[in-house]
Design a protein around this motif. Structure first.
Motif, mmCIF file in Angstrom:
data_model
loop_
_atom_site.group_PDB
_atom_site.id
_atom_site.type_symbol
_atom_site.label_atom_id
_atom_site.label_comp_id
_atom_site.label_asym_id
_atom_site.label_seq_id
_atom_site.Cartn_x
_atom_site.Cartn_y
_atom_site.Cartn_z
ATOM 1 N N ALA A 134 6.808 -84.605 -50.369
ATOM 2 C CA ALA A 134 6.571 -84.091 -51.640
ATOM 3 C C ALA A 134 6.257 -82.612 -51.395
ATOM 4 C CB ALA A 134 5.799 -84.669 -52.567
ATOM 5 N N GLU A 135 5.274 -82.327 -50.393
ATOM 6 C CA GLU A 135 4.845 -81.150 -49.983
ATOM 7 C C GLU A 135 5.697 -80.279 -49.486
ATOM 8 O OE1 GLU A 135 0.857 -80.542 -48.094
ATOM 9 O OE2 GLU A 135 0.529 -82.601 -48.937
ATOM 10 N N VAL A 136 6.607 -80.909 -48.476
ATOM 11 C CA VAL A 136 7.592 -80.304 -47.948
ATOM 12 C C VAL A 136 8.798 -79.703 -48.834
ATOM 13 C CG1 VAL A 136 9.520 -80.447 -46.306
ATOM 14 C CG2 VAL A 136 7.203 -81.120 -45.469
ATOM 15 N N LEU A 137 9.098 -80.587 -49.792
ATOM 16 C CA LEU A 137 10.276 -80.444 -50.663
ATOM 17 C C LEU A 137 9.605 -79.278 -51.683
ATOM 18 C CD1 LEU A 137 11.684 -83.899 -51.126
ATOM 19 C CD2 LEU A 137 12.600 -82.208 -49.832
ATOM 20 N N LYS A 138 8.622 -79.012 -51.935
ATOM 21 C CA LYS A 138 8.291 -78.108 -52.991
ATOM 22 C C LYS A 138 7.744 -76.691 -52.221
ATOM 23 C CE LYS A 138 3.416 -78.842 -53.887
ATOM 24 N NZ LYS A 138 2.710 -80.052 -53.933
ATOM 25 N N ARG A 147 1.322 -80.750 -36.541
ATOM 26 C CA ARG A 147 0.487 -79.104 -36.707
ATOM 27 C C ARG A 147 0.247 -78.460 -35.776
ATOM 28 N NH1 ARG A 147 -2.156 -77.911 -41.388
ATOM 29 N NH2 ARG A 147 -4.130 -77.141 -40.680
ATOM 30 N N LEU A 148 0.147 -78.927 -34.566
ATOM 31 C CA LEU A 148 -0.488 -77.882 -33.595
ATOM 32 C C LEU A 148 0.879 -77.209 -33.141
ATOM 33 C CD1 LEU A 148 -2.462 -79.559 -30.537
ATOM 34 C CD2 LEU A 148 -2.747 -77.434 -31.658
ATOM 35 N N ALA A 149 2.108 -77.984 -33.014
ATOM 36 C CA ALA A 149 3.148 -77.343 -32.595
ATOM 37 C C ALA A 149 3.626 -76.520 -33.639
ATOM 38 C CB ALA A 149 4.342 -78.421 -32.337
ATOM 39 N N GLY A 150 3.594 -76.802 -34.991
ATOM 40 C CA GLY A 150 4.011 -76.011 -35.907
ATOM 41 C C GLY A 150 2.995 -74.651 -35.993
ATOM 42 N N LEU A 151 1.925 -74.542 -35.863
ATOM 43 C CA LEU A 151 0.940 -73.530 -35.840
ATOM 44 C C LEU A 151 1.327 -72.619 -34.775
ATOM 45 C CD1 LEU A 151 -2.379 -75.473 -36.735
ATOM 46 C CD2 LEU A 151 -1.449 -73.840 -38.251
ATOM 47 N N ASN A 152 1.514 -73.187 -33.594
ATOM 48 C CA ASN A 152 1.839 -72.394 -32.470
ATOM 49 C C ASN A 152 3.068 -71.803 -32.198
ATOM 50 O OD1 ASN A 152 -0.676 -72.615 -30.593
ATOM 51 N ND2 ASN A 152 -0.125 -74.783 -30.785
ATOM 52 N N ALA A 176 4.609 -80.582 -38.836
ATOM 53 C CA ALA A 176 4.999 -79.123 -38.022
ATOM 54 C C ALA A 176 5.501 -78.315 -39.021
ATOM 55 C CB ALA A 176 5.979 -79.710 -36.979
ATOM 56 N N SER A 177 6.393 -78.831 -39.995
ATOM 57 C CA SER A 177 6.993 -77.812 -40.967
ATOM 58 C C SER A 177 5.991 -77.290 -41.748
ATOM 59 C CB SER A 177 8.085 -78.651 -41.782
ATOM 60 O OG SER A 177 8.976 -79.224 -40.945
ATOM 61 N N LEU A 178 5.139 -78.039 -42.289
ATOM 62 C CA LEU A 178 3.989 -77.628 -43.362
ATOM 63 C C LEU A 178 3.179 -76.512 -42.577
ATOM 64 C CD1 LEU A 178 3.111 -80.982 -45.013
ATOM 65 C CD2 LEU A 178 4.053 -79.048 -46.047
ATOM 66 N N GLU A 235 14.225 -69.181 -38.578
ATOM 67 C CA GLU A 235 13.008 -68.795 -37.811
ATOM 68 C C GLU A 235 12.475 -69.907 -36.797
ATOM 69 O OE1 GLU A 235 10.865 -64.975 -39.509
ATOM 70 O OE2 GLU A 235 10.105 -66.742 -40.314
ATOM 71 N N ILE A 236 12.195 -71.338 -37.471
ATOM 72 C CA ILE A 236 11.795 -72.348 -36.661
ATOM 73 C C ILE A 236 12.675 -73.556 -37.178
ATOM 74 C CG2 ILE A 236 10.117 -73.978 -36.165
ATOM 75 C CD1 ILE A 236 8.195 -71.695 -36.823
ATOM 76 N N ALA A 237 13.325 -74.115 -36.371
ATOM 77 C CA ALA A 237 13.980 -75.427 -36.683
ATOM 78 C C ALA A 237 13.234 -76.631 -36.127
ATOM 79 C CB ALA A 237 15.251 -75.501 -35.800
ATOM 80 N N VAL A 238 12.879 -77.316 -37.143
ATOM 81 C CA VAL A 238 12.279 -78.896 -36.804
ATOM 82 C C VAL A 238 13.162 -79.947 -37.054
ATOM 83 C CG1 VAL A 238 10.203 -80.219 -37.610
ATOM 84 C CG2 VAL A 238 9.994 -77.565 -37.948
ATOM 85 N N ILE A 239 13.243 -80.429 -35.636
ATOM 86 C CA ILE A 239 14.304 -81.717 -35.723
ATOM 87 C C ILE A 239 13.469 -82.847 -35.837
ATOM 88 C CG2 ILE A 239 16.187 -82.754 -34.172
ATOM 89 C CD1 ILE A 239 16.195 -80.161 -32.644
ATOM 90 N N GLY A 240 13.586 -83.331 -37.198
ATOM 91 C CA GLY A 240 13.158 -84.893 -37.366
ATOM 92 C C GLY A 240 11.940 -84.961 -38.365
#
Ligand SMILES: Cc1cc2nc3c(=O)[nH]c(=O)nc-3n(C[C@H](O)[C@H](O)[C@H](O)COP(=O)(O)OP(=O)(O)OC[C@H]3O[C@@H](n4cnc5c(N)ncnc54)[C@H](O)[C@@H]3O)c2cc1C
Ligand code: SF4
Ligand code: SF4
Lengths: 363, 165
Positions: free
Chosen positions: A70-74, A314-319, A18-20, A5-10
């Motif tokens: 750690a938050e991302v990986l879990k 965060r903004l980019a991820g939310l939007n 953004a991922s979180l 759905e969403i690819a985050v590069i970096g």
């Protein structure tokens, strides 16, 4: 072909946040980073960060990186691809070409893309600037803080911005002598508290100075001496003001520029904005570029700080999640909160340059 | 000087030095933060209401010296390492300075160290009274050192192990 759905590069602070944020709203995310671990620049930053509690102020960069990774990986909604470099974006069908572990080539078709690739270091032209012993500040930081290797004994630091100041401090912590920090600008560009910190260690800061040339040891071919000279208020060198410093390392820290190749490939409208470090993509308040579905966050959107990179992420991820129809009921509130945080971070006198830069970007 | 060398001048410092009257009463904080930057952990760290609430995160810290008990808990939380605690009531002839110190080797209590001013220049010798290096300090140890009273506003760093380097 792999779909997401969403690819985050970096996977620096911007990409991690953004991922979180996107996963928090309910979207499925694939986070791609070319390094073997997450954290971006944070993995080398042993000093405490500025900001407020919400942006992890007074926590060290290395620890912020660990907390976020750690938050991302879990998080079950986030898939992480490490040792994976995005080498192409095909605007016709929105496919990403990813080289995995320098072996396999994987195609990914995401519905939305968040580009959070960070920035690369600028270099400086002077005679013999390619001698062994002349490094970018990022390289010195990687050597010391990631691999535990000191670059040499006596260092000339070029650049009195936050990076030049903090890397000087870290060099001193590693037992390396910093002979001087020079900067062509008439004033110190970094935070004065950082400058005071290195001044207290006896490191002289010399503003209105630049490098004239570097000279090698005849036997080893490695850097042995640096010649610096003063510049006038038009940045023109003043002959006769030369000083010779015996150093085996010159560390160049004269700024960063956004790593924007993917955005060029995607066909985003770009603009040269010196205040933001170079070419950046035009985008709206939601961090979406002129190519619908392609978002930016962090240093690639304009070189700033980790705190603002995190909030932009965060903004980019939310939007991006919201545009796919995901909203756990808190979207509006969280979006407003992030916008307010960004505004307050940039509202002071040191945010002036960033404000000027951003004013040129509204698409 | 501050914006070209990183060293605050007497005029810069005048706005930050706690009033003489307060200094005569015991340990008190001195915050050497002169630039409006987006940062406020000093305020968050102080549980005694001595550091005033920031209206804007770019505000300079402002201290209510009467509320400060000199506990020093703010020292290790400032990312700028700009906070010191001074006690001019330590003895007839000596004051103490508590400062953040992120270098190895750490001094041990009782050790004699070089005293440095804000430009890193050696200005004398002093004895280390206390080394706080717990979980709270989180790798920013706080050293309390006894200094000649007249140097209470001069000493802002130490060098361990004297001149050998
Ligand atoms: C010495 C130094 C001190 C600093 N001090 C502070 C400070 O005190 N406070 C503060 O707030 N900020 C500080 N910063 C700034 C902060 O580190 C950066 O602003 C922040 O890291 C930017 O985050 P980012 O996520 O945009 O980029 P980065 O952290 O650079 O992350 C980008 C990531 O993208 C990956 N990537 C790039 N291209 C590709 C590709 N094609 N495919 C796959 N992956 C890719 C990279 O490997 C990297 O992991 C400092 C920076 C430096 C260098
Ligand atoms: S020394 Fe203690 S009371 Fe004084 S400002 Fe710092 S934290 Fe507050
Ligand atoms: S924490 Fe330190 S640098 Fe930040 S505002 Fe307070 S005194 Fe200044």
């Amino acid at each position: 072909m792999k779909k997401t759905e969403i690819a985050v590069i970096g996977g620096g602070p911007a990409g991690l946040m953004a991922s979180l944020a996107a996963a928090e709203m309910g979207a499925r995310v694939t986070l791609i980073d070319r390094n073997s671990r997450l954290g971006g620049q944070l993995v080398k930053q042993t000093h405490m960060f500025f900001g407020s509690e919400k942006e992890y102020a007074s926590i060290r960069g290395i620890d912020i990186g660990k907390i976020l990774s750690a938050e991302v990986l879990k998080n079950p909604r986030i898939e992480t691809m490490l040792d994976s470099t995005v080498i192409g974006y095909y605007p016709d069908d929105g496919v990403l070409g990813v080289e995995v572990e320098e072996k396999t080539f994987v195609k990914i078709k995401p519905e939305k893309v968040i580009v959070a690739t960070g920035a690369s270091e600028k270099f400086l032209p002077f005679e013999n600037n390619d001698l062994p012993g002349i490094y970018g500040a990022g390289a010195v930081q990687t050597l010391m803080n990631e691999h535990g290797v000191v670059p040499g004994d006596n260092v000339l630091m070029v650049g009195a911005g936050n990076i030049g100041l903090i890397v000087s401090y870290q060099l001193m912590q590693a037992g390396v002598n910093v002979k001087a920090i020079i900067d062509a600008a008439p004033n110190i560009g970094g935070y004065w508290v950082h400058a005071s910190k290195v001044a207290r260690l006896g490191v002289p800061i010399m503003t209105s100075y630049t490098v004239k040339a570097a000279y090698a040891n005849e036997l080893t071919g490695a850097l042995e001496r640096a010649v610096i000279w003063q510049v006038d208020n038009k940045w023109q060198p003043i002959p006769g003001t030369e000083k010779v410093l015996k150093v085996d390392v010159i560390c160049i820290s004269v700024g960063l520029s956004p790593l924007a190749e993917i955005l060029w490939q995607a066909g985003c409208k770009m603009k040269y904005v010196p205040q933001l470090g170079g070419h950046v993509a035009l985008r709206n308040e939601n961090m979406e570029t002129t190519v619908p579905g392609v978002y930016v966050a962090g240093d690639v959107a304009g070189v700033e700080e980790a705190s603002s990179a995190m909030i932009e992420g965060r903004l980019a991820g939310l939007n991006a999640a919201k545009s796919l129809g995901y909203d756990n009921g808190t979207f509006n509130e969280k979006r407003r909160e992030a916008l307010e945080q960004l505004e307050s971070l940039r509202s002071g006198p040191v945010g002036e340059k960033i404000r000027q830069g951003l004013a040129q970007l509204v698409s | 000087m501050l914006c070209t060398k990183g060293i605050p001048t007497t005029e810069d410092l005048a706005t930050r030095i706690p009033p003489e009257e307060r200094r005569r009463k015991g340990p008190v904080v001195m915050i050497e933060c002169f630039q409006k930057i987006p940062c406020n952990p000093c305020y968050t760290a102080c549980k005694h209401g001595a550091i005033q609430k920031f209206e804007d995160i770019n505000d300079l810290p402002s201290v209510n010296f009467d509320n400060c008990n000199g506990c020093g808990l703010c020292i290790s939380k400032c990312p700028g390492l700009a906070i010191f605690v001074i006690d001019e009531t330590y003895s007839e002839t000596q004051a103490t300075v508590s400062l953040p110190f992120e270098f190895l080797p750490l001094p041990h209590e009782g050790e004699e160290v070089d005293l440095l001013d804000r430009s890193g220049k050696k200005v004398g010798k002093g004895k280390v009274l206390k080394v706080r290096n717990g979980k709270y300090e989180d790798r920013t140890p706080v050293i309390t050192v006894a200094v000649p009273k007249e140097l209470s506003m001069v000493v802002r760093n130490i060098k361990v192990g004297g001149d050998v380097r």
